[in-house]
Design a protein around this motif. Structure first.
Motif, PDB file in Angstrom:
ATOM      1  N   ASN A 244     -11.536   2.328  -3.301  1.00 37.40           N
ATOM      2  CA  ASN A 244     -10.882   1.300  -4.101  1.00 37.40           C
ATOM      3  C   ASN A 244     -11.677   0.001  -4.007  1.00 37.40           C
ATOM      4  O   ASN A 244     -11.898  -0.521  -2.907  1.00 37.40           O
ATOM      5  N   ARG A 245     -12.091  -0.542  -5.146  1.00 37.96           N
ATOM      6  CA  ARG A 245     -12.855  -1.800  -5.140  1.00 37.96           C
ATOM      7  C   ARG A 245     -11.972  -3.036  -5.100  1.00 37.96           C
ATOM      8  O   ARG A 245     -12.487  -4.147  -5.012  1.00 37.96           O
ATOM      9  N   ASP A 246     -10.676  -2.842  -5.160  1.00 37.04           N
ATOM     10  CA  ASP A 246      -9.767  -3.986  -5.257  1.00 37.04           C
ATOM     11  C   ASP A 246      -9.556  -4.613  -3.877  1.00 37.04           C
ATOM     12  O   ASP A 246      -8.475  -4.564  -3.294  1.00 37.04           O
ATOM     13  N   VAL A 247     -10.625  -5.223  -3.356  1.00 39.79           N
ATOM     14  CA  VAL A 247     -10.612  -5.779  -2.002  1.00 39.79           C
ATOM     15  C   VAL A 247      -9.621  -6.932  -1.884  1.00 39.79           C
ATOM     16  O   VAL A 247      -8.907  -7.059  -0.887  1.00 39.79           O
ATOM     17  N   ALA A 248      -9.546  -7.778  -2.894  1.00 39.75           N
ATOM     18  CA  ALA A 248      -8.667  -8.946  -2.832  1.00 39.75           C
ATOM     19  C   ALA A 248      -7.203  -8.528  -2.692  1.00 39.75           C
ATOM     20  O   ALA A 248      -6.444  -9.125  -1.916  1.00 39.75           O
ATOM     21  N   ARG A 249      -6.802  -7.506  -3.418  1.00 36.91           N
ATOM     22  CA  ARG A 249      -5.425  -7.046  -3.321  1.00 36.91           C
ATOM     23  C   ARG A 249      -5.106  -6.549  -1.929  1.00 36.91           C
ATOM     24  O   ARG A 249      -4.063  -6.864  -1.347  1.00 36.91           O
ATOM     25  N   ASN A 250      -6.028  -5.750  -1.344  1.00 35.03           N
ATOM     26  CA  ASN A 250      -5.798  -5.224  -0.008  1.00 35.03           C
ATOM     27  C   ASN A 250      -5.745  -6.338   1.027  1.00 35.03           C
ATOM     28  O   ASN A 250      -4.953  -6.283   1.979  1.00 35.03           O
ATOM     29  N   ALA A 251      -6.595  -7.360   0.849  1.00 34.23           N
ATOM     30  CA  ALA A 251      -6.581  -8.482   1.785  1.00 34.23           C
ATOM     31  C   ALA A 251      -5.246  -9.213   1.736  1.00 34.23           C
ATOM     32  O   ALA A 251      -4.704  -9.630   2.775  1.00 34.23           O
ATOM     33  N   THR A 252      -4.690  -9.379   0.536  1.00 31.02           N
ATOM     34  CA  THR A 252      -3.381 -10.018   0.398  1.00 31.02           C
ATOM     35  C   THR A 252      -2.295  -9.211   1.078  1.00 31.02           C
ATOM     36  O   THR A 252      -1.435  -9.747   1.798  1.00 31.02           O
ATOM     37  N   LEU A 253      -2.318  -7.901   0.888  1.00 29.95           N
ATOM     38  CA  LEU A 253      -1.332  -7.033   1.524  1.00 29.95           C
ATOM     39  C   LEU A 253      -1.399  -7.128   3.042  1.00 29.95           C
ATOM     40  O   LEU A 253      -0.370  -7.261   3.728  1.00 29.95           O
ATOM     41  N   LEU A 254      -2.609  -7.056   3.595  1.00 31.59           N
ATOM     42  CA  LEU A 254      -2.769  -7.116   5.043  1.00 31.59           C
ATOM     43  C   LEU A 254      -2.302  -8.458   5.599  1.00 31.59           C
ATOM     44  O   LEU A 254      -1.678  -8.527   6.670  1.00 31.59           O
ATOM     45  N   ARG A 255      -2.590  -9.539   4.868  1.00 27.74           N
ATOM     46  CA  ARG A 255      -2.155 -10.875   5.319  1.00 27.74           C
ATOM     47  C   ARG A 255      -0.630 -10.948   5.362  1.00 27.74           C
ATOM     48  O   ARG A 255      -0.052 -11.431   6.351  1.00 27.74           O
ATOM     49  N   ILE A 256       0.034 -10.477   4.318  1.00 28.70           N
ATOM     50  CA  ILE A 256       1.505 -10.542   4.273  1.00 28.70           C
ATOM     51  C   ILE A 256       2.124  -9.661   5.356  1.00 28.70           C
ATOM     52  O   ILE A 256       3.086 -10.065   6.028  1.00 28.70           O
TER      53      ILE A 256
END
Length: 300
Positions: A244-256
Motif C-alpha cells: 500500500n502506497r498510502d503512507v500518510a493514511r497509515n501514519a495518521t492511523l498509527l498516531r491516533i
C-alpha cells in the motif's frame, strides 16, 4: 433454495462471524472480479490475496480472516510460475494450494448430463478439492481459460459463475480477467472486461487495476457487500509483492491509535473517521487492519 415463510426469520438465519475474508474486497461466498490490462499486476495481487487469507495476515493494512485457499493456475506454464517465485527477493514460498491445468476448458460443460471425458474428469477433480479441502477462497487465473461462452449473449457470464459455485458452493471465487485492448480507454470500468458489463454486473465485488499518472491503482468499482472504497495506490515489487502506497493514511492511523490507546474503540473509530473524512464503518475496518498487523508483529 431456502424458503422463509415469514421474511423476518431471515434475520435469524446462521451467518459467519466475519462477513469478509478480506474487507472490503473478498466477501465470503461472493463472486469477485479483478480485471485490468495484461501485465498490470493482477496475478501478483491475487497471489498476495491468497497468501494473506491462507496465513491470516493483514493485507495492505486491511483485516483478514483465515481461510483455506486453492489458486488455479491456468494462464501460464508451471516454469513461469517457478521463475517468478524463485526470482523474487526474498524467494517466495506460498502456503496456499495450487491447482494447475495446461489446457483451457469450458466450465459450462459441468452443467451437461453428458460432458466429454476430459470435462467429466475435471469436474470430478474439482469436486475432490471441495471434499478434501472445503476451500474458503478459489482463485481462477484467468477467466478466459475456463469458458467458451459468447459474452455478447445475455446471461452467459452468470452461467460461468454458477458453474464454479455449483462445485464450490461455500467458497468465495475470485476471477482474474484481462481487459481487451480496444476497450481499455473508451468505456467505463465495468464495461472494459471483454467489452461487456456482464462480468461486473453479476459479480458481488468488482475491482480494476490500472496505471495512471505513473501510479498503479486499485479501483473498487462495484460492491454489493460494503460501501465502495476510494482508489488505493499500490507498489508492485519484483513483479510479485504488493504494498500500500498510502503512507500518510497509515501514519495518521498509527498516531491516533497511540494517542487514544486507552480510549474505547468506538471513540477511536469516530476520531479516525473525522480526520480521514471517511465513514465510521470504514474507520473500524482500517483500525482493525492496523491492530491485526501489530498483533502479528508482536508474535514474531
Amino acid at each position: 433454495m431456502i424458503l422463509f415463510e415469514n421474511g423476518a426469520a431471515l434475520l435469524k438465519h446462521p451467518r459467519p462471524e466475519a462477513i469478509f475474508l478480506i474487507e472490503p474486497w473478498i466477501p465470503r461466498q461472493g463472486i469477485i472480479l479483478l480485471h485490468g490490462k495484461s501485465g498490470v499486476g493482477k496475478s501478483a495481487f491475487a497471489m498476495q490475496v491468497a497468501e494473506a487469507v491462507q496465513t491470516s495476515t493483514p493485507f495492505l493494512g486491511y483485516p483478514t480472516a483465515q481461510g483455506t485457499v486453492v489458486y488455479m493456475v491456468l494462464d501460464m506454464p508451471i516454469y513461469a510460475v517457478q521463475d517468478r517465485w524463485e526470482g523474487a527477493m526474498p524467494k517466495w514460498e506460498p502456503h496456499f494450494a495450487i491447482a494447475y491445468e495446461e489446457l483451457s476448458f469450458d466450465c459450462l460443460q459441468f452443467f451437461s448430463p453428458f460432458p466429454d471425458q476430459r470435462h467429466a474428469h475435471l469436474k470430478s477433480t474439482m469436486a475432490a478439492f471441495q471434499e478434501k479441502l472445503h476451500p474458503d477462497l478459489i482463485v481462477v487465473d484467468a477467466l478466459r481459460e475456463v469458458h467458451a461462452a459468447d459474452v455478447r449473449v445475455s446471461g452467459q457470464a452468470k452461467r460461468v459463475y454458477d458453474a464454479f459455485k455449483s462445485i464450490f458452493p461455500q467458497s468465495a471465487v475470485l476471477f482474474i480477467h484481462h481487459d481487451t485492448k480496444e476497450t481499455e480507454i473508451e468505456k467505463p470500468d465495468l464495461e472494459r472486461a471483454a467489452g461487456s458489463q456482464e462480468w461486473g454486473s453479476h459479480a458481488t465485488v468488482a475491482m480494476r487495476m490500472v496505471e495512471s499518472g505513473g501510479v498503479l491503482w486499485l479501483r473498487h468499482t462495484k460492491s454489493q457487500a460494503s460501501e465502495k472504497y476510494d482508489p488505493l495506490p499500490l507498489n508492485l515489487i519484483n513483479g510479485l509483492y504488493v504494498e500500500n502506497r498510502d503512507v500518510a493514511r497509515n501514519a495518521t492511523l498509527l498516531r491516533i491509535l497511540e494517542e487514544m490507546k486507552d480510549a474505547p474503540r468506538g471513540a477511536v473509530d469516530r476520531r479516525v473517521a473525522v480526520e480521514l473524512g471517511i465513514s465510521p464503518r470504514r474507520a473500524l475496518t482500517l483500525r482493525r487492519g492496523i491492530e491485526q498487523e501489530e498483533m502479528k508483529n508482536d508474535r514474531t
